[in-house]
Each structure stands twice: as structure tokens, then as C-alpha cells.
Design a protein around this motif. Structure first.
Motif, PDB file in Angstrom:
ATOM      1  N   ALA A 298       0.801  -1.217  -0.205  1.00 38.48           N
ATOM      2  CA  ALA A 298       0.024  -0.088  -0.080  1.00 38.48           C
ATOM      3  C   ALA A 298       0.846   1.309  -0.024  1.00 38.48           C
ATOM      4  O   ALA A 298       0.511   2.256  -0.642  1.00 38.48           O
ATOM      5  CB  ALA A 298      -1.079  -0.153   1.364  1.00 38.48           C
ATOM      6  N   HIS A 299       2.004   1.280   0.649  1.00 37.19           N
ATOM      7  CA  HIS A 299       3.036   2.303   0.914  1.00 37.19           C
ATOM      8  C   HIS A 299       3.727   2.401  -0.610  1.00 37.19           C
ATOM      9  O   HIS A 299       3.854   3.602  -1.023  1.00 37.19           O
ATOM     10  CB  HIS A 299       3.961   1.993   2.057  1.00 37.19           C
ATOM     11  N   PHE A 300       4.056   1.449  -0.982  1.00 42.95           N
ATOM     12  CA  PHE A 300       4.506   1.475  -2.394  1.00 42.95           C
ATOM     13  C   PHE A 300       3.861   2.030  -3.315  1.00 42.95           C
ATOM     14  O   PHE A 300       4.234   2.900  -4.485  1.00 42.95           O
ATOM     15  CB  PHE A 300       5.102   0.021  -2.679  1.00 42.95           C
ATOM     16  N   LEU A 301       2.637   1.573  -3.472  1.00 41.11           N
ATOM     17  CA  LEU A 301       1.323   2.472  -4.294  1.00 41.11           C
ATOM     18  C   LEU A 301       1.532   3.909  -4.331  1.00 41.11           C
ATOM     19  O   LEU A 301       1.357   4.517  -5.148  1.00 41.11           O
ATOM     20  CB  LEU A 301       0.165   1.624  -4.140  1.00 41.11           C
ATOM     21  N   GLU A 302       1.360   4.086  -2.999  1.00 40.57           N
ATOM     22  CA  GLU A 302       1.220   5.795  -2.957  1.00 40.57           C
ATOM     23  C   GLU A 302       2.575   6.432  -3.373  1.00 40.57           C
ATOM     24  O   GLU A 302       2.311   7.462  -3.917  1.00 40.57           O
ATOM     25  CB  GLU A 302       1.529   5.835  -1.052  1.00 40.57           C
ATOM     26  N   HIS A 303       3.730   5.910  -3.255  1.00 41.91           N
ATOM     27  CA  HIS A 303       5.037   6.342  -4.011  1.00 41.91           C
ATOM     28  C   HIS A 303       4.940   6.335  -5.602  1.00 41.91           C
ATOM     29  O   HIS A 303       5.015   7.278  -6.116  1.00 41.91           O
ATOM     30  CB  HIS A 303       6.164   5.403  -3.675  1.00 41.91           C
ATOM     31  N   MET A 304       4.201   5.094  -6.142  1.00 40.52           N
ATOM     32  CA  MET A 304       3.960   5.014  -7.614  1.00 40.52           C
ATOM     33  C   MET A 304       3.079   5.964  -8.229  1.00 40.52           C
ATOM     34  O   MET A 304       3.026   6.731  -9.030  1.00 40.52           O
ATOM     35  CB  MET A 304       3.576   3.649  -7.744  1.00 40.52           C
TER      36      MET A 304
ATOM     37  N   SER B 280      14.928   3.010   1.178  1.00 47.10           N
ATOM     38  CA  SER B 280      15.766   3.869   1.864  1.00 47.10           C
ATOM     39  C   SER B 280      14.986   4.610   2.757  1.00 47.10           C
ATOM     40  O   SER B 280      15.508   4.997   4.062  1.00 47.10           O
ATOM     41  CB  SER B 280      16.513   4.842   0.776  1.00 47.10           C
ATOM     42  N   GLU B 281      13.704   4.893   2.626  1.00 48.22           N
ATOM     43  CA  GLU B 281      12.932   5.438   3.702  1.00 48.22           C
ATOM     44  C   GLU B 281      12.646   4.580   5.192  1.00 48.22           C
ATOM     45  O   GLU B 281      12.883   4.939   6.210  1.00 48.22           O
ATOM     46  CB  GLU B 281      11.411   5.422   3.092  1.00 48.22           C
ATOM     47  N   ASN B 282      12.640   3.187   4.886  1.00 46.56           N
ATOM     48  CA  ASN B 282      12.824   2.186   5.923  1.00 46.56           C
ATOM     49  C   ASN B 282      13.824   2.308   6.591  1.00 46.56           C
ATOM     50  O   ASN B 282      14.224   2.295   7.917  1.00 46.56           O
ATOM     51  CB  ASN B 282      12.284   0.769   5.536  1.00 46.56           C
TER      52      ASN B 282
END
Ligand SMILES: [Zn+2]
Length: 434
Positions: free
Chosen positions: A64-70, A145-147
Motif C-alpha cells: 500500500a505504501h509502495f503504491l502511494e509512491h508510485m 531507503s525510507e525504511n
């Protein structure tokens, strides 16, 4: 909610608030709050989508977080990567997004004269995002890198530790940020393609009927409404169901435990947590506000003043945290001195002594009335905050509260109920703690 089906009561606003508000629902079921402020230099928007890390598929933590970035990256109409962010910055604005357990929120502000084009670019994320194969790798790295950065933050570490020490079959338990391992290495080992999973996730969960939009403009309400109808009408609606996550993240085996962790920063902190019924179901009765008003009090005779006099603490806060519609926690956070660290058990003893004093003395109407009056003044005479912060404080709450309380939310307890306060107070017991 459909237009015309029910009479919507007027949105309650602060007495000192000169701005105008209007709720509209587009034909695709997108529910929108329009705010008109002729005095503003900046316009702003926030789109909340009711889906977050709790819906990550097993083995793809962080999707879900990755989708936010995309989504942020590019759309079919504006395919140049990062051109949205560049446009916003070039016109005096800021843009950001976050993913929480049950929400993903996108927001920005910008100089008033550039608002219309910014809104068009913003709306295209939700209409035709590009999610290109080539941005995939780069954004997985950005999430990773955020993690890496979060790993150095005590706040993130403590949150994840708390989640880890909860029921493994509850989504609260999961790792939500995502990293190279969960978004690249492990899916690959299982033969999954992260990008196709991403598109699947988008198609399954992104639907206009579970999105809430707040628009803060300089023009009058009719003008803003026309703009919103034009830009956002094409967001697809699949009438997706509202997601609920039943069950408790903490069962008996996760309670009555003491966890010691070594922080990265110097200093000591003590956190005491109890699972409780979410206050959202009784927000007019404000049980958590009543209890945090007393337990978090700093005046004479308060728990904090005793700890301070003993030289054991330099800060104390209490209140509801980490809440959803189905579960919630009441937390007491104490900043300890070195001496306080040595007396950790005594401090926990004093905290429970204070709670048992509250039990014995009963729930007091005069205390509630006093709290209610303070909250009234605070709400009606609040300072204006920046439009970007204002819109993002409203949009994630629109699903939880009726429209008339979109601005007020839980900030004005007005119904005194001994039973409801007592119900939460009863949960703050030694056998329900961790
Ligand atoms: Zn991020």
C-alpha cells in the motif's frame, strides 16, 4: 451516501471562522468538502483513500505504501516523471503523502493562481496513474531507503515492537513500511511480480466511493464546486465495501508483559498501554478525554507533579492512541530521569494508585463540565492553521464522522455519561496492561 437521500445537517464550524463550507457528492460517489477562503494566499487539497497497510497481501508487506509512491510519480496525461512535484514546487507549494493502517492520504498546497492546473495533475493519479515498469525498481529502492531511515528512529522502532508483540493473525502485527526484502526479494522467490501485484491492489481498492476529498480554495464555493466536478468526475467507482478488521490485536498472552528496549537516543521513557473500546463510538461522551484530562494533569496534586517533585519524570502525557473503528489503546507516556529509571516499578505503582483513586472517587460531573467548557473555548477560538495542514486534518476523518462533525470531530465532548467513562476506566486495570 447519495445526494438528496438524507437531509445533511449544517457543518458545525468555529464561531470565529469566516470561511464557507459545503459538502458535495459527485455522481461517482466521491464525497467532497469544499472550503472557500477569500483571504488565503495558498490553496490546498487532500485526498484520502480508505485503504492502508492492513490490506497488504501476505508476503508483500509495504505494498500500500509502495503504491502511494508510485501514484505520485506520473500519470498517463502527465507522463513525465516527477513533473507533478516539480510543478508544485515551482509554484510555491509543497506536496506529500502518507500511508497508515487503514488510510492512504495525498496532499499539497500551492499559490492560488496555479491551483487549477495542480488539481488537474493531482486528479490524474486517481484516474489514470502510469505505474510504469521503469519507475518500479527506483521506487522500491526509495521505500527501502525510507525504511533504513526509520530504523534509526526510536518512535518507529517502538511502534513496530508493539505491533510485533501482538496477535500474529491480526493485521496490526504486520510490518507496514516495506523494504527491499518484502517488495523485491521475497515476491521474486515466490514467482510474484511486484508491479502486477501493485496494479491488482490498485484496481481492487481504489474506488471513488471510498475516497474523501477536501479542497481549500480562494474562489467562491460555486466556482470551486465547478472545478472539482470537472477534474474528479472520471475517477472510477466500483462500489467497494468498507474494510473492517475484526478481532483484538492483544489477547491475554500479549498482556501483563514488561518489555525493555534500548533506545538509540539517550534518555529513558516509560509507556504503559491498555487495549480499550475505541472512543470514536462514543465521541460525544469523550471518555478518553475525561481520563487523559485527569491522568495527564500537570497541576498541584497530579500524578505528574508528584513524579516531578521526586525528581523521577520531566514529562507525562496520557490519551488514546493507535485507534481504529475496531480496536484502540489508551497510553500513558512518561519521560523519565536517570533516577526515575531506577524507580520504574515505583512509578508504575503510583500510576495504578492514582487510577484506583479515580475508581474510588467516582466519575464527577463538574470535572466533565469543566473539560467541556475548556474544549468549547479551544474549538471556537482556535487559530487558523495553514491550509495544507487543515485539509489533511479533515480528510481521513470524513468516513468516521457524520458531515456535521467533520470539523469538530472528537474535540467537543458534550454528553455526560458516567457509564461510558466508567467502562473505559475499568479497562485501565493491572490485568489488562502491558
Ligand atoms: Zn514513503
Amino acid at each position: 451516501m447519495a445526494v438528496g437521500k438524507e437531509e445533511v445537517e449544517e457543518i458545525v464550524k468555529a464561531r470565529t471562522d469566516k470561511r464557507e463550507y459545503r459538502r458535495i457528492v459527485l455522481p461517482n460517489s466521491l464525497e467532497v468538502l469544499l472550503i472557500s477562503d477569500p483571504d488565503t494566499d495558498k490553496c490546498a487539497a487532500s485526498m484520502d483513500v480508505s485503504v492502508g497497510a492492513f490490506s497488504d497481501p501476505d508476503g508483500l508487506e509495504g505494498l500500500a505504501h509502495f503504491l502511494e509512491h508510485m501514484l505520485f510519480y506520473a500519470s498517463e496525461k502527465y507522463p513525465l516523471e516527477d513533473s507533478y512535484s516539480k510543478y508544485i514546487i515551482e509554484h510555491g507549494g509543497r506536496t506529500n503523502a502518507y500511508t497508515s493502517s487503514e488510510h492512504t492520504n495525498y496532499y499539497f498546497d500551492i499559490n492560488a493562481d496555479a491551483f487549477e492546473e495542480a488539481l488537474d495533475r493531482f486528479a490524474q493519479f486517481f484516474i489514470n496513474p502510469l505505474m510504469s515498469a521503469d519507475a518500479t525498481m527506483r521506487e522500491i529502492k526509495a521505500v527501502d531507503s525510507e525504511n533504513q531511515k526509520n530504523l534509526l528512529s526510536d518512535g518507529w522502532r517502538m511502534n513496530q515492537l508493539q505491533k510485533h508483540l501482538s496477535a500474529a493473525d491480526h493485521p496490526y502485527h504486520k510490518f507496514s513500511t516495506g523494504n527491499w526484502d518484502t517488495l523485491e526479494v521475497r515476491p521474486k522467490a515466490k514467482g510474484l511480480d511486484t508491479r502486477s501485484e501493485l496494479i491488482k491492489f490498485y484496481e481492487e481498492y481504489y474506488s471513488a466511493n471510498v475516497m474523501h476529498l477536501v479542497i481549500y480554495g480562494k474562489e467562491n464555493l460555486d466556482k470551486i464546486q465547478g472545478l472539482v466536478e470537472d477534474k474528479f468526475k472520471e475517477i472510477r467507482n466500483i462500489d467497494r465495501n468498507c474494510l473492517r478488521f475484526a478481532g483484538e490485536p492483544c489477547t491475554s498472552e500479549h498482556l501483563q508483559i514488561l518489555v525493555r528496549a534500548v533506545p538509540i537516543k539517550e534518555g529513558h521513557a516509560l509507556r504503559v498501554v491498555w487495549p480499550i473500546t475505541p472512543q470514536i463510538h462514543h465521541y460525544k461522551e469523550g471518555p478518553c478525554m475525561y481520563l487523559s484530562h485527569l491522568i495527564g494533569h500537570e497541576g498541584e496534586g497530579s500524578l505528574y507533579s508528584i513524579l516531578k517533585t521526586l525528581g523521577w519524570a520531566t514529562g507525562l502525557s496520557a490519551g488514546e492512541g493507535d485507534s481504529s473503528l475496531d480496536f484502540s489503546f489508551f497510553r500513558v507516556d512518561i519521560v523519565l530521569t536517570d533516577a526515575g529509571h531506577e524507580h520504574m516499578q515505583d512509578i508504575v505503582g503510583l500510576l495504578f494508585k492514582y487510577i484506583s483513586l479515580l475508581q474510588q472517587s467516582g466519575i464527577c460531573k463538574w470535572i466533565f463540565d469543566e473539560l467541556s467548557a475548556v474544549c468549547e473555548t479551544k474549538f471556537h477560538y482556535q487559530d487558523k492553521i495553514q491550509p495544507i495542514n487543515y485539509v489533511v486534518s479533515i480528510s481521513p476523518n470524513m468516513q468516521k464522522y457524520p458531515p456535521k462533525d467533520w470539523l469538530v470531530r472528537s474535540s467537543l465532548p458534550s454528553n455526560f455519561s458516567t457509564d461510558i467513562i466508567q467502562m473505559v476506566l475499568n479497562k485501565l486495570s493491572p490485568n489488562n496492561v502491558r
